[in-house]
Structure formats: structure tokens, C-alpha cells
Enzyme design. Structure first.
Site, PDB file in Angstrom:
ATOM      1  N   ASP A   1      -2.620   9.991   4.062  1.00  0.00           N
ATOM      2  CA  ASP A   1      -4.039   9.644   4.168  1.00  0.00           C
ATOM      3  C   ASP A   1      -4.767  10.661   5.054  1.00  0.00           C
ATOM      4  O   ASP A   1      -4.748  10.555   6.275  1.00  0.00           O
ATOM      5  CB  ASP A   1      -4.186   8.222   4.742  1.00  0.00           C
ATOM      6  CG  ASP A   1      -5.640   7.764   4.754  1.00  0.00           C
ATOM      7  OD1 ASP A   1      -6.492   8.454   4.154  1.00  0.00           O
ATOM      8  OD2 ASP A   1      -5.926   6.706   5.361  1.00  0.00           O
TER       9      ASP A   1
ATOM     10  N   ARG B   1      -7.609  -0.207   0.358  1.00  0.00           N
ATOM     11  CA  ARG B   1      -8.074  -1.425  -0.313  1.00  0.00           C
ATOM     12  C   ARG B   1      -8.416  -1.156  -1.777  1.00  0.00           C
ATOM     13  O   ARG B   1      -8.369  -2.065  -2.601  1.00  0.00           O
ATOM     14  CB  ARG B   1      -9.247  -2.022   0.464  1.00  0.00           C
ATOM     15  CG  ARG B   1     -10.453  -1.159   0.539  1.00  0.00           C
ATOM     16  CD  ARG B   1     -11.366  -1.545   1.692  1.00  0.00           C
ATOM     17  NE  ARG B   1     -10.870  -1.075   2.980  1.00  0.00           N
ATOM     18  CZ  ARG B   1     -11.482  -1.274   4.142  1.00  0.00           C
ATOM     19  NH1 ARG B   1     -12.614  -1.952   4.187  1.00  0.00           N
ATOM     20  NH2 ARG B   1     -10.962  -0.811   5.259  1.00  0.00           N
TER      21      ARG B   1
ATOM     22  N   ASP C   1       1.388   5.936   5.740  1.00  0.00           N
ATOM     23  CA  ASP C   1       0.426   5.068   5.063  1.00  0.00           C
ATOM     24  C   ASP C   1       0.979   4.452   3.778  1.00  0.00           C
ATOM     25  O   ASP C   1       0.280   3.708   3.094  1.00  0.00           O
ATOM     26  CB  ASP C   1      -0.872   5.845   4.786  1.00  0.00           C
ATOM     27  CG  ASP C   1      -2.113   4.972   4.952  1.00  0.00           C
ATOM     28  OD1 ASP C   1      -2.026   3.908   5.587  1.00  0.00           O
ATOM     29  OD2 ASP C   1      -3.171   5.357   4.423  1.00  0.00           O
TER      30      ASP C   1
ATOM     31  N   LYS D   1     -10.273  12.699   8.272  1.00  0.00           N
ATOM     32  CA  LYS D   1      -9.946  12.171   9.599  1.00  0.00           C
ATOM     33  C   LYS D   1     -10.069  13.277  10.651  1.00  0.00           C
ATOM     34  O   LYS D   1      -9.490  14.340  10.469  1.00  0.00           O
ATOM     35  CB  LYS D   1      -8.524  11.600   9.609  1.00  0.00           C
ATOM     36  CG  LYS D   1      -8.390  10.282   8.869  1.00  0.00           C
ATOM     37  CD  LYS D   1      -6.991   9.702   8.969  1.00  0.00           C
ATOM     38  CE  LYS D   1      -6.864   8.409   8.183  1.00  0.00           C
ATOM     39  NZ  LYS D   1      -7.588   7.274   8.764  1.00  0.00           N
TER      40      LYS D   1
ATOM     41  N   LYS E   1       0.852  -1.204   0.000  1.00  0.00           N
ATOM     42  CA  LYS E   1       0.000   0.000   0.000  1.00  0.00           C
ATOM     43  C   LYS E   1       0.883   1.248   0.000  1.00  0.00           C
ATOM     44  O   LYS E   1       1.693   1.448   0.901  1.00  0.00           O
ATOM     45  CB  LYS E   1      -0.914  -0.006   1.238  1.00  0.00           C
ATOM     46  CG  LYS E   1      -1.737   1.280   1.427  1.00  0.00           C
ATOM     47  CD  LYS E   1      -2.732   1.174   2.587  1.00  0.00           C
ATOM     48  CE  LYS E   1      -3.408   2.511   2.894  1.00  0.00           C
ATOM     49  NZ  LYS E   1      -4.336   2.446   4.040  1.00  0.00           N
TER      50      LYS E   1
ATOM     51  N   GLU F   1      -9.526   3.779   1.663  1.00  0.00           N
ATOM     52  CA  GLU F   1      -8.953   3.984   0.332  1.00  0.00           C
ATOM     53  C   GLU F   1      -7.859   2.974  -0.019  1.00  0.00           C
ATOM     54  O   GLU F   1      -7.647   2.666  -1.182  1.00  0.00           O
ATOM     55  CB  GLU F   1      -8.372   5.406   0.235  1.00  0.00           C
ATOM     56  CG  GLU F   1      -6.968   5.605   0.830  1.00  0.00           C
ATOM     57  CD  GLU F   1      -6.843   5.303   2.321  1.00  0.00           C
ATOM     58  OE1 GLU F   1      -7.863   5.412   3.020  1.00  0.00           O
ATOM     59  OE2 GLU F   1      -5.753   4.934   2.770  1.00  0.00           O
TER      60      GLU F   1
ATOM     61  N   ASP G   1     -12.307   7.038   3.420  1.00  0.00           N
ATOM     62  CA  ASP G   1     -11.130   6.737   4.239  1.00  0.00           C
ATOM     63  C   ASP G   1     -10.730   5.263   4.136  1.00  0.00           C
ATOM     64  O   ASP G   1      -9.681   4.866   4.627  1.00  0.00           O
ATOM     65  CB  ASP G   1     -11.416   7.131   5.702  1.00  0.00           C
ATOM     66  CG  ASP G   1     -10.134   7.302   6.508  1.00  0.00           C
ATOM     67  OD1 ASP G   1      -9.045   7.291   5.902  1.00  0.00           O
ATOM     68  OD2 ASP G   1     -10.233   7.455   7.742  1.00  0.00           O
TER      69      ASP G   1
HETATM   70  N1  BES Z   1      -4.594   4.244   6.857  1.00  0.00           N
HETATM   71  C1  BES Z   1      -5.762   3.931   7.576  1.00  0.00           C
HETATM   72  C2  BES Z   1      -5.578   2.867   8.631  1.00  0.00           C
HETATM   73  C3  BES Z   1      -4.656   3.160   9.799  1.00  0.00           C
HETATM   74  C4  BES Z   1      -5.189   3.658  10.975  1.00  0.00           C
HETATM   75  C5  BES Z   1      -3.310   2.906   9.731  1.00  0.00           C
HETATM   76  C6  BES Z   1      -4.354   3.906  12.054  1.00  0.00           C
HETATM   77  C7  BES Z   1      -2.483   3.159  10.795  1.00  0.00           C
HETATM   78  C8  BES Z   1      -3.003   3.653  11.976  1.00  0.00           C
HETATM   79  C9  BES Z   1      -6.860   3.456   6.632  1.00  0.00           C
HETATM   80  O1  BES Z   1      -6.839   3.958   5.345  1.00  0.00           O
HETATM   81  C10 BES Z   1      -8.171   3.861   7.228  1.00  0.00           C
HETATM   82  O2  BES Z   1      -8.403   5.014   7.342  1.00  0.00           O
HETATM   83  N2  BES Z   1      -8.979   2.878   7.586  1.00  0.00           N
HETATM   84  C11 BES Z   1     -10.255   3.104   8.180  1.00  0.00           C
HETATM   85  C12 BES Z   1     -11.247   2.186   7.517  1.00  0.00           C
HETATM   86  C13 BES Z   1     -12.690   2.476   7.823  1.00  0.00           C
HETATM   87  C14 BES Z   1     -13.100   3.786   7.192  1.00  0.00           C
HETATM   88  C15 BES Z   1     -13.532   1.362   7.278  1.00  0.00           C
HETATM   89  C16 BES Z   1     -10.134   2.817   9.678  1.00  0.00           C
HETATM   90  O3  BES Z   1      -9.392   1.898  10.057  1.00  0.00           O
HETATM   91  O4  BES Z   1     -10.752   3.544  10.450  1.00  0.00           O
HETATM   92 ZN    ZN Z   2      -4.973   4.571   4.653  1.00  0.00          ZN
HETATM   93 ZN    ZN Z   3      -7.926   5.812   5.178  1.00  0.00          ZN
END
Ligand code: BES
Ligand code: ZN
Ligand code: ZN
Length: 482
Positions: A250, A331, A268, A257, A245, A329, A327
Site C-alpha cells: 500500500d 475497503r 497490508d 503516503k 484484505k 483502498e 489511500d
Molecule cells: N493500510 C492502511 C491502514 C494502516 C495504517 C494499516 C497503518 C496499518 C498501519 C490503509 O489502507 C490506509 O491507508 N488507511 C487510511 C485511510 C484514510 C485515507 C481514510 C488511514 O488510516 O490513514
Molecule cells: Zn491499506
Molecule cells: Zn491505504
């Protein structure tokens, strides 16, 4: 830090010296007077793993005790951590060189200790007027390892530092195009490594609907980087694909966020940095294994034309995806890369590494990687064993069919996230459908890629966690085939 090999005479060594000292070995060769030996014994009784310091001004002698009775991986991890403690002690003493030898210890224990020293000495100090204290030179007793062993390990550790540098560098100084260019420059000088960089136009002609959608809010172009390491002789007929990734930053996109959740999101792209580093190490050390790394890169921002919830995307393989949350993104860009890998390379195994879900951190904290597999029980079994050995541990999450229900969409083939439940698994499930029949391992490294507090041989910031794991996995991969 530079390592060199040389004989070390502990009796009249006048610099700063560390002696690794396991139990069950004779103490005849320790350069200690009787009284000092008694003191050491007392300290060892209190704490069998103490670091005991004797001043031999202008140098210092450190006896690094360890418990050789413990299982090898535990003992080695302990030595890595002791090495990190020693680095802090040397910084206090302003010592910038060190010699290392051991009493009766094994070469693997020596390597673990050197690894700990090296990893702990790293600081992201490129932006500071006054750099941190570093140990400039380490002389290693040549009785414990060969030049070749030292070089092989040193190449791995150097590549791990590259990963940490990329991840720690803010997006303002490392966007997708710049990261891609750096990888291309490195690959140019390497044997048997090819680098192909796809720009936005080319990504459009590939119809990578996920990568393009995530990129729509950004003023920076996306990139899709394919690195291939093809040695003259390889043990695998079809390549192993490593997908990483590469979200350069992000923000969450339009589902921005909140509060301090955005902090550290420069990390990220750690999955992409990890996979590039693993491939480069394999090539440096000429592993006989054919690898392809596929690295989709963009930042995720709420620009004027940013993609939005309710959008329906058509991915590289034709699958349609309903966007529920911008968010989720990672995947989307990974799905295109995975589908491309399957289509173009027909890999015998596909592994991805991604800082994919906050849910993974909530489930297991910062102590390991959340892993899932589809048609890859054996490789994941090997990966688990190797993970215990190098102490980059993984825990397998279930991949039951029921989880597929959670990402069914009313509007498209699938949606990009489910409910609040099992977020790590539904993210993995989303990706797994793009791997189709290809044996697939998903590694969610969200908890381990970046630390906000120093721990052991990790300073604050990028860890490089997963590189030692995957490299060790590739080194032992042929065992699984036998
Ligand atoms: N990059 C984040 C995940 C992340 C969170 C990595 C904390 C490292 C530390 C990812 O893109 C994300 O935002 N995921 C969301 C998914 C949700 C919207 C389904 C999450 O984990 O809240
Ligand atoms: Zn992310
Ligand atoms: Zn994200």
C-alpha cells in the site's frame, strides 16, 4: 523447532530442562538440594513469576515459576511470555535443545508454554546469510499431553508461521499472482479444500469495480482467490465466510503516503494471509465446519492509469462509490469480496480481517483488535470471550446509524472515506452496507498484524495475530448455536 513426547526423569536429566512450577503444589519432586530449594523460595518471594536458573553443566535447569492462583487466561499468557524469555536465555547459552516438564501444572498451562516457545523461536531470517539461533528440538513430558493434542496444536502454529512468512516477504518477491499461486499449490494437496483463482479478465467479467480500480496503477495483475473447506460432516448448513484484505503493498496510490508512513505496508495483506491460515488450519485439523475464504489481492500504486480522487466506481453489487482518497483502498477491494460472498454463498456469518485504518492503532495501540458487528451480536460475544482466553483481545466499537451520515456522497451512493473523526468506524460502516442482512463482524487488525518492536513472543515483523483467535472461535462455534 520440532517437538516430541517422552517420559522425563527430572532427577538425573543431564540436558537443559525447564520445569513449570505453580504454587499450591508440593516441591517434593523438584531435583534441587535443600540449599537450592531455599534459594528458589527466596527468589519466588521477590518475584512469584521469576525464571530461576541452576547450572547443571553441560546442561541448565530452569524453574519457570507461575502463579496458579491467577485466572487461567492470565496465567497462560504469563507462561507464553515466560517461554519467550526462556528462548532469549537459551540463545545466550547457545542451547539448541530443551526438555519441558511441570510440577502439578495443568495440560493447558503446558500447551500455553509450548506455544510461547514455538512462537518466540520464529525469526524472519530467510534473507540473512547467518540465520538466527533456533531451538532445534523440544522434548515434552508425555505425562502432560497426548501426541494428538501436540499434533493439533503444532499444525496451528505451523500455519501461523506461514502467515508470518507471507506477510514479512516484500512485495517484490510476493505479488498477487505469486501469493495466489502459493495458496493454490497448498490447497491442491489438502483434503476437502478447493481453491479457485480469478485472474484479471475474470475479475473484469465479475465487474469487481473496487478491486479493478485499485489495481489500475499497478503493473501486476490482481487476483481474487476463493478457498473452500467443505468437510463431509459440518455443523453449519450455510458456510462461514472469511474475507481478508490482500493489499500486497500500500503506497497510498496517488494520495501517496508521506515520510515513513509507507514503511511496513508490505503487511497490508495480513488479513488475507490470516484468513488463508485459519481455513488451512481448520482443514488440517478436520474441524466439522464449512468455510469459505475470499481473498481479493492487488498492490495499490500511483501508476500512469492509477485511479484518482473523484472517480466514481461501480462495485460488484452495483453500488456506486465516490473516491475521496486513494489511500482508503482496502475497503474498495473488500467491498467487492463481501458482496460476492453474500451473493454466491449466502453465508450464515461473514467475518473480515483487514489492516484497514491507522485510526484503529491510534485508538487502542497495538494491544488488540478493533471489532464491529451488524446482526452478529452473539457471534461477536463469543469471539470476545475466546479472545480473552487466547489473549488475542478484541474491543467492540459502536456501529450507530449516525456514522452512516459521515460517508454519504453528493455524487454517488457512498464515498470511500469520511472526515478525520471515527475513521475506524466509518471504514467498518462502508463495508457493512455490502454485507446487507448477513450477520457481519469486521475486525480491524491494523494495530496488531505487524510489530515494529519485539514484544513477548512476537519478533519484529508479522505477528499472525488473529489466527489463534479465529481458530479457537471456530472450535467453539457450536456452543453458540446450542
Ligand atoms: N493500510 C492502511 C491502514 C494502516 C495504517 C494499516 C497503518 C496499518 C498501519 C490503509 O489502507 C490506509 O491507508 N488507511 C487510511 C485511510 C484514510 C485515507 C481514510 C488511514 O488510516 O490513514
Ligand atoms: Zn491499506
Ligand atoms: Zn491505504
Amino acid at each position: 523447532m520440532v517437538y516430541s513426547l517422552s517420559p522425563i526423569n527430572t532427577k538425573d536429566y543431564d540436558g537443559t530442562l525447564a520445569i513449570l512450577y505453580g504454587n499450591e503444589v508440593s516441591d517434593r519432586n523438584l531435583p534441587l538440594a535443600k540449599r537450592e530449594m531455599e534459594y528458589l523460595k527466596r527468589r519466588r518471594e521477590e518475584d512469584p513469576e521469576a525464571i530461576v536458573r541452576f547450572d547443571r553443566l553441560p546442561g541448565h535447569l530452569f524453574i519457570v515459576n507461575f502463579d496458579a492462583e491467577k485466572p487461567a487466561p492470565i496465567c497462560q499468557e504469563h507462561l507464553r511470555r515466560s517461554a519467550a524469555k526462556l528462548v532469549a536465555m537459551l540463545a545466550d547459552l547457545k542451547a539448541d535443545s530443551l526438555a519441558v516438564t511441570a510440577e502439578g501444572s495443568l495440560p493447558e498451562e503446558m500447551v500455553a508454554f509450548l506455544e510461547g516457545l514455538f512462537l518466540a523461536d520464529y525469526r524472519f531470517d530467510r534473507y540473512k546469510a547467518k540465520p538466527a539461533h533456533h531451538i532445534a528440538t523440544v522434548t515434552v513430558d508425555q505425562a502432560f499431553l497426548s501426541q494428538q493434542e501436540l499434533d493439533t496444536n503444532q499444525r496451528l502454529w505451523n500455519r501461523l508461521f506461514w502467515c508470518r512468512e507471507w506477510v514479512n516477504t516484500p512485495v517484490a518477491d510476493l505479488n498477487a499472482a505469486e501469493f495466489a499461486e502459493q495458496l493454490e499449490t497448498i490447497a491442491r494437496d489438502m483434503d476437502h479444500v478447493e481453491c479457485t483463482v480469478f485472474n484479471k479478465k475474470q475479475i473484469e467479467s465479475l465487474r469487481m469495480g473496487g478491486l479493478l480500480a485499485v489495481n489500475r496503477g499497478s503493473v501486476d495483475e490482481p487476483r481474487f482467490v476463493v478457498l473452500e473447506y467443505k468437510p463431509a460432516v459440518a455443523i453449519n448448513a450455510k458456510p462461514i465466510a472469511l474475507v481478508g484484505k490482500g493489499i500486497m503493498y500500500d503506497t497510498g496510490g496517488l494520495n501517496i503516503k508521506p515520510d515513513d508512513y509507507m514503511q511496513e505496508m508490505k503487511s497490508d495483506m495480513a488479513g488475507a494471509a490470516t484468513m488463508a491460515s485459519v481455513l488451512f488450519t481448520a482443514a488440517d485439523n478436520q474441524l466439522p465446519i464449512h468455510l469459505v475464504a475470499l481473498l481479493p489481492m492487488t498492490d495499490n500504486r500511483p501508476g500512469f492509469n492509477a485511479y484518482a480522487a473523484d472517480d466514481i466506481l461501480t462495485m460488484y453489487d452495483g453500488t456506486t462509490v465516490e473516491v475521496v482518497n486513494t489511500d482508503a483502498e482496502g475497503r474498495l477491494i473488500l467491498a467487492d469480496a463481501i458482496a460476492y460472498a453474500v451473493d454466491k454463498y449466502d453465508p450464515e456469518l461473514l467475518i473480515d480481517a483487514a489492516t484497514l485504518t491507522g485510526a484503529a492503532v491510534r485508538a487502542i495501540s497495538t494491544f488488540g483488535i478493533a471489532a464491529m458487528q451488524q446482526n452478529a451480536a452473539n457471534p461477536l460475544g463469543l469471539l470476545k470471550v475466546v479472545g480473552e482466553q487466547v489473549y488475542e483481545r478484541i474491543v467492540e466499537f459502536p456501529f450507530w446509524d449516525e456514522y452512516d451520515e459521515l460517508i454519504k456522497s453528493d455524487m454517488a451512493d457512498v464515498k470511500n472515506c469520511g472526515t478525520a473523526q471515527a475513521g475506524t468506524i466509518t471504514a467498518g460502516k462502508f463495508l457493512a452496507r455490502f454485507a446487507k442482512q448477513t450477520p457481519y463482524i469486521h475486525l480491524d487488525i491494523a494495530g496488531v498484524a505487524y510489530f515494529t518492536k519485539p514484544q513477548h513472543y512476537y519478533a519484529v515483523g508479522a505477528s499472525g495475530y488473529g489466527i489463534r483467535l479465529l481458530y479457537a472461535f471456530l472450535q467453539t462455534y457450536d456452543l453458540m448455536k446450542k
